[in-house]
Design an enzyme around this catalytic site. Structure first.
Site, PDB file in Angstrom:
ATOM      1  N   LYS A 192       0.674  -0.585  -0.229  1.00  0.00           N
ATOM      2  CA  LYS A 192       0.366   0.003   0.245  1.00  0.00           C
ATOM      3  C   LYS A 192       1.041   1.763  -0.022  1.00  0.00           C
ATOM      4  CE  LYS A 192      -2.992   2.260   3.119  1.00  0.00           C
ATOM      5  NZ  LYS A 192      -2.478   2.882   3.919  1.00  0.00           N
TER       6      LYS A 192
HETATM    7  O1  LIG Z   1      -1.694   4.843   6.488  1.00  0.00           O
HETATM    8  C1  LIG Z   1      -2.094   5.612   7.251  1.00  0.00           C
HETATM    9  C2  LIG Z   1      -2.144   7.561   7.550  1.00  0.00           C
HETATM   10  O2  LIG Z   1      -1.015   7.739   6.538  1.00  0.00           O
HETATM   11  P1  LIG Z   1      -0.179   8.740   6.510  1.00  0.00           P
HETATM   12  O3  LIG Z   1       0.713   9.106   7.955  1.00  0.00           O
HETATM   13  O4  LIG Z   1      -1.377  10.481   7.016  1.00  0.00           O
HETATM   14  O5  LIG Z   1      -0.136   9.301   5.024  1.00  0.00           O
HETATM   15  C3  LIG Z   1      -3.589   5.185   7.538  1.00  0.00           C
HETATM   16  O6  LIG Z   1      -4.198   6.260   8.717  1.00  0.00           O
HETATM   17  C4  LIG Z   1      -5.011   5.249   7.001  1.00  0.00           C
HETATM   18  O7  LIG Z   1      -4.544   3.775   6.881  1.00  0.00           O
HETATM   19  C5  LIG Z   1      -4.448   5.341   5.308  1.00  0.00           C
HETATM   20  O8  LIG Z   1      -3.642   6.565   4.905  1.00  0.00           O
HETATM   21  C6  LIG Z   1      -5.669   5.282   4.485  1.00  0.00           C
HETATM   22  O9  LIG Z   1      -6.561   5.769   4.915  1.00  0.00           O
HETATM   23  P2  LIG Z   1      -6.998   7.238   3.890  1.00  0.00           P
HETATM   24  O10 LIG Z   1      -5.645   8.202   3.581  1.00  0.00           O
HETATM   25  O11 LIG Z   1      -7.113   7.056   2.576  1.00  0.00           O
HETATM   26  O12 LIG Z   1      -7.687   7.744   4.775  1.00  0.00           O
END
Ligand SMILES: O=C(COP(=O)(O)O)[C@@H](O)[C@H](O)[C@H](O)COP(=O)(O)O
Length: 282
Positions: A192
């Site tokens: 991911k």
């Molecule tokens: O990986 C995460 C956080 O990433 P980030 O530090 O915000 O780039 C998760 O909290 C989420 O699962 C991921 O961001 C997917 O959710 P959304 O971005 O679609 O809300």
């Protein structure tokens, strides 16, 4: 045991991916990783039972969450054809700024198995000053999970001061591609990662992963649902295997039409505008 383990990994991966090899996975780890304020505008979705009931009813392929949410709302999965992925590392926004580049363990592979889940996930911030710690965490998780026949998903997120210094931003395709490649070389079964800004560059990320499915990490909610659907469309055109989406689902008062529209784009190759129209989003 290798063959049996592999059968387990392949069978469990199929709980997320449909026959077309694509998946839409709902992400719900925000209460921990970003804080409950992410739910403020649609506060009713702070209740995992409520939001999971809605997303499962709308036909989501899988759910990614943390062990405690799986305990609280595990019953939503009873008798449902939905993959459950549990993430074993995270961080809060409350820790000191210099430690934001580190994800820490919050559970064990055995917990994932006891919770009846189908896959284990963990984050590596490639390029972080703590990269070494997260590599070890991922390696340990992967080694144990693979022994039990469980697929391991890497949230491959380039992040760190040197990245910004050298490439300007963490979404530079060379950096995202590097992280995806490193994840594949470490033995991830699914990756991911971030959007790189264009189909052409995301295609290179997918190619660098050499057959390990690459899914989009959703990102912030777009004001116009069609903009997000167009992004998902580009991911699929680039050879991506789907998307893991949180805010673009749970930050909408009525998440079901959005989920169905994303599913149309992912599984039926429907034009984003048409998919949005069909679900009454525009
Ligand atoms: O990986 C995460 C956080 O990433 P980030 O530090 O915000 O780039 C998760 O909290 C989420 O699962 C991921 O961001 C997917 O959710 P959304 O971005 O679609 O809300």
């Amino acid at each position: 045991m290798e063959t049996y383990n592999n059968i387990g990994i392949q069978r469990r991966l199929r709980r997320f991916f449909r026959r077309d090899g694509r998946a839409l996975i709902f992400a719900m780890d925000h209460g921990f990783e970003h804080g409950p304020t992410d739910f403020e505008e649609t506060w009713e979705h702070i209740d995992p039972n409520l939001i999971l009931k809605k997303v499962i009813k709308a036909g989501i392929d899988g759910v990614m969450t943390l062990p405690g949410i799986a305990r609280i709302a595990g019953k939503q999965f009873y008798g449902k054809d939905v993959g459950l992925m549990i993430k074993l590392t995270s961080k809060t926004e409350l820790r000191p700024k210099e430690d934001h580049f580190l994800q820490s363990p919050l559970g064990f592979v055995e917990d994932v198995i006891k919770l009846g889940a189908d896959a284990v996930a963990a984050t590596v911030y490639w390029g972080s000053p703590y990269e070494d710690i997260m590599m070890k965490q991922f390696a340990e998780i992967a080694s144990i999970a693979h022994d039990y026949g469980y697929p391991v998903v890497q949230f491959s997120y380039p992040r760190g001061p040197y990245i910004n210094e050298r490439y300007g931003k963490k979404e530079d395709y060379r950096v995202v591609m590097y992280g995806a490649r490193a994840a594949a070389e470490m033995g991830a079964d699914m990756i991911k990662t971030y959007w790189t800004g264009s189909k052409e560059t995301f295609k290179k990320v997918v190619e660098a992963a050499s057959g390990v499915p690459v899914l989009l990490s959703g990102g912030a909610k777009t004001d116009n649902p069609v903009d997000f659907l167009k992004l998902v469309w580009d991911v699929m055109e680039a050879g991506g295997s789907g998307a893991v989406v949180g805010r673009n689902i749970f930050q909408r008062k009525d998440p079901e039409p959005m989920i169905r529209a994303i599913l149309r784009v992912i599984h039926r190759n429907e034009d984003p505008e048409e998919a949005a129209k069909a679900e009454g989003l525009v």
